[in-house]
Structures are given as C-alpha cells and as structure tokens.
Scaffold this active site. Structure first.
Site, PDB file in Angstrom:
ATOM      1  N   GLU A   1      -0.419  -9.392  -0.634  1.00  0.00           N
ATOM      2  CA  GLU A   1      -1.853  -9.832  -0.008  1.00  0.00           C
ATOM      3  C   GLU A   1      -2.608  -9.766  -1.325  1.00  0.00           C
ATOM      4  O   GLU A   1      -3.654 -10.712  -1.579  1.00  0.00           O
ATOM      5  CB  GLU A   1      -2.263  -8.689   0.920  1.00  0.00           C
ATOM      6  CG  GLU A   1      -1.828  -8.978   2.054  1.00  0.00           C
ATOM      7  CD  GLU A   1      -2.015  -7.750   3.132  1.00  0.00           C
ATOM      8  OE1 GLU A   1      -1.832  -6.707   2.909  1.00  0.00           O
ATOM      9  OE2 GLU A   1      -2.553  -7.908   4.439  1.00  0.00           O
TER      10      GLU A   1
ATOM     11  N   GLY B   1       0.747  -5.022   1.016  1.00  0.00           N
ATOM     12  CA  GLY B   1      -0.593  -5.012   0.121  1.00  0.00           C
ATOM     13  C   GLY B   1      -0.111  -5.749  -1.246  1.00  0.00           C
ATOM     14  O   GLY B   1      -1.164  -6.582  -1.716  1.00  0.00           O
TER      15      GLY B   1
ATOM     16  N   GLU C   1       5.236  -4.945   6.951  1.00  0.00           N
ATOM     17  CA  GLU C   1       4.453  -3.964   7.670  1.00  0.00           C
ATOM     18  C   GLU C   1       5.188  -3.730   8.956  1.00  0.00           C
ATOM     19  O   GLU C   1       4.922  -2.472   9.598  1.00  0.00           O
ATOM     20  CB  GLU C   1       3.108  -4.209   7.727  1.00  0.00           C
ATOM     21  CG  GLU C   1       2.361  -4.197   6.512  1.00  0.00           C
ATOM     22  CD  GLU C   1       2.344  -5.596   5.676  1.00  0.00           C
ATOM     23  OE1 GLU C   1       3.132  -6.509   6.016  1.00  0.00           O
ATOM     24  OE2 GLU C   1       1.312  -5.675   4.925  1.00  0.00           O
TER      25      GLU C   1
ATOM     26  N   ALA D   1       0.885  -1.073   0.053  1.00  0.00           N
ATOM     27  CA  ALA D   1       0.177   0.075  -0.145  1.00  0.00           C
ATOM     28  C   ALA D   1       0.851   1.183  -0.028  1.00  0.00           C
ATOM     29  O   ALA D   1       1.990   1.215   0.326  1.00  0.00           O
ATOM     30  CB  ALA D   1      -0.704  -0.099   1.188  1.00  0.00           C
TER      31      ALA D   1
HETATM   32  N1  DAK Z   1       4.538   3.248  -0.847  1.00  0.00           N
HETATM   33  C1  DAK Z   1       5.014   4.282  -1.225  1.00  0.00           C
HETATM   34  N2  DAK Z   1       6.001   4.300  -2.024  1.00  0.00           N
HETATM   35  C2  DAK Z   1       6.675   3.425  -2.107  1.00  0.00           C
HETATM   36  C3  DAK Z   1       6.455   2.075  -1.588  1.00  0.00           C
HETATM   37  C4  DAK Z   1       5.183   2.135  -0.808  1.00  0.00           C
HETATM   38  N3  DAK Z   1       4.900   1.017  -0.358  1.00  0.00           N
HETATM   39  N4  DAK Z   1       7.380   1.420  -1.933  1.00  0.00           N
HETATM   40  C5  DAK Z   1       8.379   2.050  -2.712  1.00  0.00           C
HETATM   41  N5  DAK Z   1       7.931   3.453  -2.713  1.00  0.00           N
HETATM   42  C6  DAK Z   1       8.539   4.215  -3.556  1.00  0.00           C
HETATM   43  C7  DAK Z   1       9.861   4.755  -2.729  1.00  0.00           C
HETATM   44  O1  DAK Z   1       9.534   5.726  -1.813  1.00  0.00           O
HETATM   45  C8  DAK Z   1      10.531   5.445  -4.049  1.00  0.00           C
HETATM   46  O2  DAK Z   1      10.180   6.693  -4.482  1.00  0.00           O
HETATM   47  P1  DAK Z   1      11.306   8.011  -4.571  1.00  0.00           P
HETATM   48  O3  DAK Z   1      11.640   7.964  -3.088  1.00  0.00           O
HETATM   49  O4  DAK Z   1      11.901   7.612  -5.668  1.00  0.00           O
HETATM   50  O5  DAK Z   1      10.065   9.128  -4.494  1.00  0.00           O
HETATM   51  C9  DAK Z   1      10.467   4.339  -5.213  1.00  0.00           C
HETATM   52  O6  DAK Z   1       9.053   3.709  -4.675  1.00  0.00           O
HETATM   53  C10 DAK Z   1      11.285   3.725  -5.256  1.00  0.00           C
HETATM   54  O7  DAK Z   1      11.514   2.765  -4.138  1.00  0.00           O
HETATM   55  P2  DAK Z   1      13.201   2.720  -3.554  1.00  0.00           P
HETATM   56  O8  DAK Z   1      13.986   3.910  -3.861  1.00  0.00           O
HETATM   57  O9  DAK Z   1      12.960   2.497  -2.061  1.00  0.00           O
HETATM   58  O10 DAK Z   1      13.723   1.322  -4.076  1.00  0.00           O
HETATM   59  P3  DAK Z   1      14.791   0.027  -3.596  1.00  0.00           P
HETATM   60  O11 DAK Z   1      14.830  -0.600  -4.651  1.00  0.00           O
HETATM   61  O12 DAK Z   1      15.759   0.802  -2.727  1.00  0.00           O
HETATM   62  O13 DAK Z   1      13.872  -0.680  -2.407  1.00  0.00           O
HETATM   63  C11 DAK Z   1      11.764  -1.760  -1.534  1.00  0.00           C
HETATM   64  C12 DAK Z   1      12.694  -1.218  -2.797  1.00  0.00           C
HETATM   65  C13 DAK Z   1      10.687  -2.421  -2.058  1.00  0.00           C
HETATM   66  C14 DAK Z   1      12.596  -2.760  -0.678  1.00  0.00           C
HETATM   67  C15 DAK Z   1      11.558  -0.438  -0.613  1.00  0.00           C
HETATM   68  O14 DAK Z   1      10.919   0.442  -1.577  1.00  0.00           O
HETATM   69  C16 DAK Z   1      10.651  -0.612   0.269  1.00  0.00           C
HETATM   70  O15 DAK Z   1      10.935  -1.015   1.512  1.00  0.00           O
HETATM   71  N6  DAK Z   1       9.211  -0.325   0.164  1.00  0.00           N
HETATM   72  C17 DAK Z   1       8.291  -0.374   1.133  1.00  0.00           C
HETATM   73  C18 DAK Z   1       7.573  -1.947   1.084  1.00  0.00           C
HETATM   74  C19 DAK Z   1       6.793  -1.815   2.552  1.00  0.00           C
HETATM   75  O16 DAK Z   1       6.925  -1.550   3.505  1.00  0.00           O
HETATM   76  N7  DAK Z   1       5.621  -2.335   1.922  1.00  0.00           N
HETATM   77  C20 DAK Z   1       4.482  -2.452   2.902  1.00  0.00           C
HETATM   78  C21 DAK Z   1       3.827  -1.202   2.992  1.00  0.00           C
HETATM   79  S1  DAK Z   1       2.334  -1.430   4.175  1.00  0.00           S
HETATM   80  C22 DAK Z   1      -5.356  -2.394   3.883  1.00  0.00           C
HETATM   81  C23 DAK Z   1      -4.938  -2.916   2.869  1.00  0.00           C
HETATM   82  C24 DAK Z   1      -3.745  -2.825   2.474  1.00  0.00           C
HETATM   83  C25 DAK Z   1      -2.619  -2.522   3.349  1.00  0.00           C
HETATM   84  C26 DAK Z   1      -3.079  -2.033   4.712  1.00  0.00           C
HETATM   85  C27 DAK Z   1      -4.578  -1.824   4.851  1.00  0.00           C
HETATM   86  N8  DAK Z   1      -6.980  -2.201   4.197  1.00  0.00           N
HETATM   87  C28 DAK Z   1      -7.815  -2.827   3.538  1.00  0.00           C
HETATM   88  C29 DAK Z   1      -7.334  -1.351   5.193  1.00  0.00           C
HETATM   89  C30 DAK Z   1      -1.263  -2.703   3.115  1.00  0.00           C
HETATM   90  C31 DAK Z   1      -0.293  -2.091   3.922  1.00  0.00           C
HETATM   91  C32 DAK Z   1       1.021  -2.244   3.254  1.00  0.00           C
HETATM   92  O17 DAK Z   1       1.411  -2.753   2.334  1.00  0.00           O
END
Ligand code: DAK
Length: 257
Positions: free
Chosen positions: A111, A108, A131, A65
């Site tokens: 998921e 997400g 998360e 997400a």
């Molecule tokens: N959200 C927003 N931006 C994201 C992102 C994300 N999840 N993942 C990557 N980006 C963006 C980065 O901010 C970056 O943008 P700029 O800084 O260039 O503007 C760009 O994508 C490239 O990412 P990185 O520079 O970080 O790239 P790397 O190769 O160094 O790293 C990575 C890739 C995938 C390991 C890293 O980006 C990362 O850790 N991303 C976050 C992964 C994460 O934590 N995912 C879980 C998020 S929480 C719900 C439904 C669903 C959910 C919740 C509730 N309901 C129905 C209520 C879900 C929640 C989640 O998924």
C-alpha cells in the site's frame, strides 16, 4: 530518527528516504510511519527538493504493518491511534515520490508503494496483500488502489488468497513502471527522479495533483480541475522560461518560481 534514514541531497534536487528496520523486514510500526510522515512533510517544504525516492533494502521494501504491534489491539485502540491521518499526510505530499522496490512489498508495504507515484522494481520484488491470511483485510487503500492499478479480477484474487505477484507479473498488470536486475533498481529510480527533478517543480506539482484527481473523481470534474491547474502553470516564471527556452533552442533553467 530511528527507523528512517534521510539523505536530503542524494542527487541534485533529489532526496532519498530509506526505511530502516532490516531485521523486521522493514515492518511498518507506528514510529516508523510517523517518522516517514514527518520526513515527507519536511521535504515537501524544502524548495531544494524536487523529487523523492522511498526505498527499503534488497530483501524488503516493507513486509507490512507491524503485526506484533497490532496483534492485541482492539477496534477502539485502532480508532484512537488514528493511523489514517498519518497515511493521509503521506498521500498529500505534493512532490513526486518514486518507490524503489526490491524484495517484499506486502500489506501496508504494498500500500505504501502504491501511495507513491511510480514504482521501479527489482526482479526480486514481490507484491501482495496477504492480510487475509492473518484474519483481516487491507486497511490503507489496498482494495482501492490495487483494483484501480491491476483490475478487479486480479486484485480480488490477490486480496482473497494473499498470493504474491512477481515483479514481472506486476509489470504486465501495470502496477510498476519498470523491472530491472537487482543491482540496477536504485540506479533506475535515481535516473527517473533526476529526469523529473529537471522539470519545473511548479508544473510537476500541478500535474501530479491533476493526475491523482483522476482517481478521486468523475471525468467532468477531473477535466475541470486539470484546466484550472493548466491556467495556474501560466502564473509561474518557469512557464515563461520553459517556452522561451524552446523558442530560443536552448535548455530551460527552472527555478521553481
Ligand atoms: N510485522 C512484524 N514483524 C514482521 C513482519 C510484519 N509484518 N514481517 C516480518 N516480520 C519479522 C518476522 O517476525 C521475523 O522476526 P523474528 O521472528 O526474526 O524476530 C523477521 O521479520 C523475518 O521474517 P521471517 O523469518 O518471517 O522471514 P521469511 O523470509 O521466512 O518470510 C515473509 C518473509 C515476508 C514472507 C514473512 O515474514 C511474512 O509473511 N510476513 C508478514 C507479511 C504480512 O502478513 N504482511 C501484512 C501485515 S498486515 C492501516 C494501515 C496499514 C495496515 C493496516 C491498517 N491503517 C491506516 C489503519 C496494514 C496491515 C498489514 O500490513
């Protein structure tokens, strides 16, 4: 649509949905999810479509997400946005959905892949529920679907540490159907979709519903449900055609009726 690319006739009876926010690694913002929901609803109502592929790009299926969009939300904001109804709609899609995953399928994104019916992965795919590293936990079925798919011990490890599973590990735990080199994953997903699309769409729909029931209920009720859908298949012309074709030693021509 801004964040979804739809090819309604990608192959005969097969539609392709591409998540399209490449700079953000296909982070699932609210608009993307609403577009995805509406697209799936449209395809579910299109009798020409019998199987659906959802994919991202080689680098990312979806990195979760959109954290930037969620960062300052309160619990009440989240309640009022009611993303769950969007996710529920996706889950209720009656046609089979194949996730073609390359690169990151996180949070997400993981998921979403697990909400699909089957997963074809490239060797570069990485699955995870990270998360916990940003102070929350899975919210779109991750604790339930991952646990059912790969077992409690491994699911607990992934959910509590945020570690990623490689494609090969994901396959060995039964999370994905097949792992292939990156240049082959779309081909494999398409082959699978075409094979399914050649079957009776009515029997396919009934069978998908019955398999999903096994996740949601106890055995006795699941068997009862399966039986009803089995009878229902006999109300279709496709059942007559399928069995007649077998007896006459020819290929069936399913009409979805
Ligand atoms: N959200 C927003 N931006 C994201 C992102 C994300 N999840 N993942 C990557 N980006 C963006 C980065 O901010 C970056 O943008 P700029 O800084 O260039 O503007 C760009 O994508 C490239 O990412 P990185 O520079 O970080 O790239 P790397 O190769 O160094 O790293 C990575 C890739 C995938 C390991 C890293 O980006 C990362 O850790 N991303 C976050 C992964 C994460 O934590 N995912 C879980 C998020 S929480 C719900 C439904 C669903 C959910 C919740 C509730 N309901 C129905 C209520 C879900 C929640 C989640 O998924």
């Amino acid at each position: 649509m801004e964040f979804i690319k739809l090819t309604e006739q990608f192959e005969k009876h097969v539609a392709l949905i591409e998540l399209n926010r490449p700079k953000e690694l296909n982070a699932l913002n609210l608009q993307l999810m609403q577009e995805l929901r509406d697209t799936l609803k449209q395809l579910d109502n299109n009798t020409e479509v019998r199987a659906i592929i959802i994919t991202g790009n080689e680098q990312a299926f979806a990195a979760g997400a959109d954290i930037k969009q969620m960062a300052n939300k309160t619990a009440i904001d989240m309640l009022l946005i009611d993303q769950f109804s969007t996710w529920d709609q996706i889950r209720k899609t009656r046609k089979p959905i194949i996730a073609a995953v390359s690169g990151f399928a996180l949070g997400g994104g993981c998921e979403l892949a697990m909400t699909c019916d089957m997963i074809i992965a490239s060797e570069t795919a990485k699955f995870g529920q990270p998360e916990i590293k940003i102070g929350v936990m899975p919210g779109a079925g991750g604790t339930q679907r991952l646990t059912k798919a790969i077992g409690k011990a491994k699911a607990m490890e992934l959910v509590l540490t945020g570690r990623f599973l490689s494609a090969e590990e994901a396959k060995s735990y039964g999370l994905v159907n097949k792992v292939v080199p990156v240049e082959m994953y779309m081909f494999e997903a398409t082959q699978l979709a075409k094979e399914i699309a050649a079957m009776s769409p009515i029997a396919t729909m009934l069978a998908k519903e019955a398999v999903n029931r096994s996740f949601e209920t106890f055995l006795d009720e699941g068997l009862h449900f399966e039986r009803k859908n089995f009878y229902l298949a006999f109300a279709s012309e496709d059942q007559k055609e399928g069995m007649a074709a077998f007896v006459e030693k020819r290929k069936p021509d399913f009409k979805g009726k």
